[in-house]
Design a protein around this motif. Sequence first.
Motif, PDB file in Angstrom:
ATOM      1  N   PHE A 181       0.821  -1.199   0.000  1.00 48.42           N
ATOM      2  CA  PHE A 181       0.000   0.000   0.000  1.00 48.42           C
ATOM      3  C   PHE A 181       0.860   1.257   0.000  1.00 48.42           C
ATOM      4  N   ASP A 182       0.197   2.409  -0.040  1.00 49.91           N
ATOM      5  CA  ASP A 182       0.937   3.671  -0.093  1.00 49.91           C
ATOM      6  C   ASP A 182       1.566   3.990   1.256  1.00 49.91           C
ATOM      7  N   THR A 183       2.331   5.078   1.292  1.00 46.95           N
ATOM      8  CA  THR A 183       3.121   5.413   2.470  1.00 46.95           C
ATOM      9  C   THR A 183       2.251   5.604   3.706  1.00 46.95           C
ATOM     10  N   GLU A 184       1.092   6.251   3.547  1.00 43.32           N
ATOM     11  CA  GLU A 184       0.204   6.490   4.681  1.00 43.32           C
ATOM     12  C   GLU A 184      -0.220   5.181   5.332  1.00 43.32           C
ATOM     13  N   TRP A 236      -1.190  -2.659  -8.984  1.00 42.24           N
ATOM     14  CA  TRP A 236      -2.351  -1.829  -8.696  1.00 42.24           C
ATOM     15  C   TRP A 236      -2.992  -1.327  -9.986  1.00 42.24           C
ATOM     16  N   VAL A 237      -4.319  -1.405 -10.031  1.00 42.33           N
ATOM     17  CA  VAL A 237      -5.081  -0.999 -11.211  1.00 42.33           C
ATOM     18  C   VAL A 237      -6.195  -0.055 -10.781  1.00 42.33           C
ATOM     19  N   LEU A 238      -6.332   1.053 -11.501  1.00 43.74           N
ATOM     20  CA  LEU A 238      -7.420   1.991 -11.264  1.00 43.74           C
ATOM     21  C   LEU A 238      -8.595   1.632 -12.165  1.00 43.74           C
ATOM     22  N   ILE A 239      -9.786   1.577 -11.584  1.00 44.58           N
ATOM     23  CA  ILE A 239     -11.010   1.375 -12.350  1.00 44.58           C
ATOM     24  C   ILE A 239     -11.784   2.691 -12.338  1.00 44.58           C
ATOM     25  N   GLY A 240     -12.119   3.208 -13.505  1.00 38.60           N
ATOM     26  CA  GLY A 240     -12.818   4.488 -13.550  1.00 38.60           C
ATOM     27  C   GLY A 240     -13.436   4.772 -14.905  1.00 38.60           C
ATOM     28  N   GLN A 241     -14.313   5.779 -14.916  1.00 36.73           N
ATOM     29  CA  GLN A 241     -14.991   6.200 -16.146  1.00 36.73           C
ATOM     30  C   GLN A 241     -14.074   7.134 -16.916  1.00 36.73           C
ATOM     31  N   CYS A 242     -13.642   6.689 -18.097  1.00 37.72           N
ATOM     32  CA  CYS A 242     -12.703   7.455 -18.927  1.00 37.72           C
ATOM     33  C   CYS A 242     -13.475   8.395 -19.851  1.00 37.72           C
ATOM     34  N   GLU A 243     -13.159   9.679 -19.805  1.00 38.97           N
ATOM     35  CA  GLU A 243     -13.858  10.642 -20.658  1.00 38.97           C
ATOM     36  C   GLU A 243     -13.454  10.495 -22.119  1.00 38.97           C
ATOM     37  N   LEU A 244     -12.223  10.063 -22.378  1.00 35.22           N
ATOM     38  CA  LEU A 244     -11.769   9.891 -23.754  1.00 35.22           C
ATOM     39  C   LEU A 244     -12.513   8.745 -24.433  1.00 35.22           C
ATOM     40  N   ARG A 245     -12.672   7.619 -23.736  1.00 30.97           N
ATOM     41  CA  ARG A 245     -13.327   6.439 -24.314  1.00 30.97           C
ATOM     42  C   ARG A 245     -14.813   6.354 -23.978  1.00 30.97           C
ATOM     43  N   GLN A 246     -15.271   7.205 -23.064  1.00 33.42           N
ATOM     44  CA  GLN A 246     -16.685   7.240 -22.665  1.00 33.42           C
ATOM     45  C   GLN A 246     -17.178   5.881 -22.174  1.00 33.42           C
ATOM     46  N   GLN A 247     -16.339   5.223 -21.381  1.00 32.93           N
ATOM     47  CA  GLN A 247     -16.723   3.945 -20.796  1.00 32.93           C
ATOM     48  C   GLN A 247     -15.810   3.620 -19.626  1.00 32.93           C
ATOM     49  N   ARG A 279       8.346   3.913  -5.473  1.00 37.14           N
ATOM     50  CA  ARG A 279       7.947   5.127  -4.769  1.00 37.14           C
ATOM     51  C   ARG A 279       6.927   5.936  -5.553  1.00 37.14           C
ATOM     52  N   THR A 280       7.104   6.036  -6.871  1.00 32.77           N
ATOM     53  CA  THR A 280       6.164   6.805  -7.689  1.00 32.77           C
ATOM     54  C   THR A 280       4.774   6.185  -7.648  1.00 32.77           C
ATOM     55  N   GLU A 281       4.696   4.868  -7.773  1.00 32.57           N
ATOM     56  CA  GLU A 281       3.403   4.187  -7.733  1.00 32.57           C
ATOM     57  C   GLU A 281       2.741   4.358  -6.380  1.00 32.57           C
ATOM     58  N   LYS A 282       3.532   4.321  -5.309  1.00 31.97           N
ATOM     59  CA  LYS A 282       2.958   4.516  -3.979  1.00 31.97           C
ATOM     60  C   LYS A 282       2.398   5.925  -3.832  1.00 31.97           C
ATOM     61  N   THR A 283       3.097   6.902  -4.417  1.00 29.77           N
ATOM     62  CA  THR A 283       2.596   8.283  -4.393  1.00 29.77           C
ATOM     63  C   THR A 283       1.289   8.382  -5.168  1.00 29.77           C
ATOM     64  N   PHE A 284       1.258   7.766  -6.361  1.00 31.16           N
ATOM     65  CA  PHE A 284       0.036   7.774  -7.169  1.00 31.16           C
ATOM     66  C   PHE A 284      -1.098   7.053  -6.446  1.00 31.16           C
ATOM     67  N   LEU A 285      -0.762   5.960  -5.768  1.00 25.57           N
ATOM     68  CA  LEU A 285      -1.766   5.184  -5.049  1.00 25.57           C
ATOM     69  C   LEU A 285      -2.442   6.036  -3.983  1.00 25.57           C
ATOM     70  N   GLU A 286      -1.640   6.802  -3.245  1.00 25.36           N
ATOM     71  CA  GLU A 286      -2.206   7.651  -2.203  1.00 25.36           C
ATOM     72  C   GLU A 286      -3.049   8.767  -2.801  1.00 25.36           C
ATOM     73  N   MET A 287      -2.572   9.393  -3.892  1.00 20.71           N
ATOM     74  CA  MET A 287      -3.328  10.459  -4.545  1.00 20.71           C
ATOM     75  C   MET A 287      -4.666   9.947  -5.067  1.00 20.71           C
ATOM     76  N   LEU A 288      -4.649   8.773  -5.679  1.00 21.28           N
ATOM     77  CA  LEU A 288      -5.878   8.203  -6.232  1.00 21.28           C
ATOM     78  C   LEU A 288      -6.839   7.773  -5.139  1.00 21.28           C
ATOM     79  N   ARG A 289      -6.292   7.222  -4.067  1.00 23.22           N
ATOM     80  CA  ARG A 289      -7.139   6.795  -2.947  1.00 23.22           C
ATOM     81  C   ARG A 289      -7.913   7.982  -2.386  1.00 23.22           C
ATOM     82  N   LEU A 290      -7.240   9.116  -2.221  1.00 22.73           N
ATOM     83  CA  LEU A 290      -7.894  10.310  -1.699  1.00 22.73           C
ATOM     84  C   LEU A 290      -8.878  10.891  -2.720  1.00 22.73           C
ATOM     85  N   ALA A 291      -8.508  10.838  -4.002  1.00 18.71           N
ATOM     86  CA  ALA A 291      -9.407  11.347  -5.050  1.00 18.71           C
ATOM     87  C   ALA A 291     -10.701  10.543  -5.091  1.00 18.71           C
ATOM     88  N   ILE A 292     -10.596   9.229  -4.895  1.00 18.92           N
ATOM     89  CA  ILE A 292     -11.784   8.362  -4.886  1.00 18.92           C
ATOM     90  C   ILE A 292     -12.685   8.727  -3.713  1.00 18.92           C
TER      91      ILE A 292
END
Length: 314
Positions: free
Chosen positions: A90-93, A187-198, A135-148
């Motif tokens: 998991f991320d640093t937090e 780690w994989v993000l699941i989300g609605q993509c505006e470019l692909r509209q799905q 380290r970069t992925e862990k940073t992204f993981l924390e940013m995405l977790r908070l964004a969700i």
Amino acid sequence: MNKTDRLLAIVLELQRKDILRAEDLAAIFETSVRTIYRDIQALSESGVPIVGEPGVGYSLMEGYFLPPVSFNVEEAVSLLIGTDFVEQKFDTEYSTRAQTSRRKIEAILPESVRTEVSRVRTTIRLLTGGKEVNRTEKTFLEMLRLAILEKRKVRFGYSKRMPEADGNRQSVRVVAPYGLVLMHGSWVLIGQCELRQQLRHFRLSRMNELIVLEDRFQLPEDFNLQDYKQTDDRHVYVCILAHSAIADKVKESGNFYLEAMEERADGLHVLFRVRQPEELLQWILGWGADMVVLEPESLRERIRAEVEKMLKCY
């Protein structure tokens, strides 16, 4: 599970959830509804304030709280191994929280249990699958977790493994992030993509320049991450022959696209199911002459072309 353990577990379940039916409890503890009725009666007679409403279920009287419970050796080991996993993946937090949780668990254990847990843990080591989260992925993981949690959209550059129809591998995506999944060690993000509209999947390892936007989004009422299953769009079959020298290694490779294997006189026949044959190109080439593509012919030709290009380099 004996009756005493089950009675305690029932109270913990009722404390954890607002209301549960006898059928729910029977399913959780793999017993009969009649047994649950007897357990509820036993708990009530022992002074546990359980409220039952016909057609609705059972609940604990408001304000009732079970005092902290002790852990046996197996339960403590399970929790501590869980903190090891969180710290690694998991991320640093959450990694920091896993460390503090481990210290708290160890602190409340009786000396005899703590000694036995320590002894058991020397015989177990957790090596999680997949590559290490950098380290970069862990940073992204924390940013995405908070964004969700805050329901805020994100923007990032994304590198696809296979090129799109226009030949490009790179693109910029704006996504409403719905959830994070640890899939095959990545780690994989699941989300609605505006470019692909799905709804799309994005590996964190292929992201760059991630930015959390001010734009908000609403999670669809019918979306539940725990129940979500990716649409299976792998409709192309690839059959390969692995010579006996590498058969065991192929069996242990755990390729994501593998469907079936069969030992034959000429070697190991392996069937894969993919979106496009090129997804297996590098993997097949990595085995050298010990692996032969039987079909489709288009992939055989592609590998032949790659080998010819390699020969020109030498």
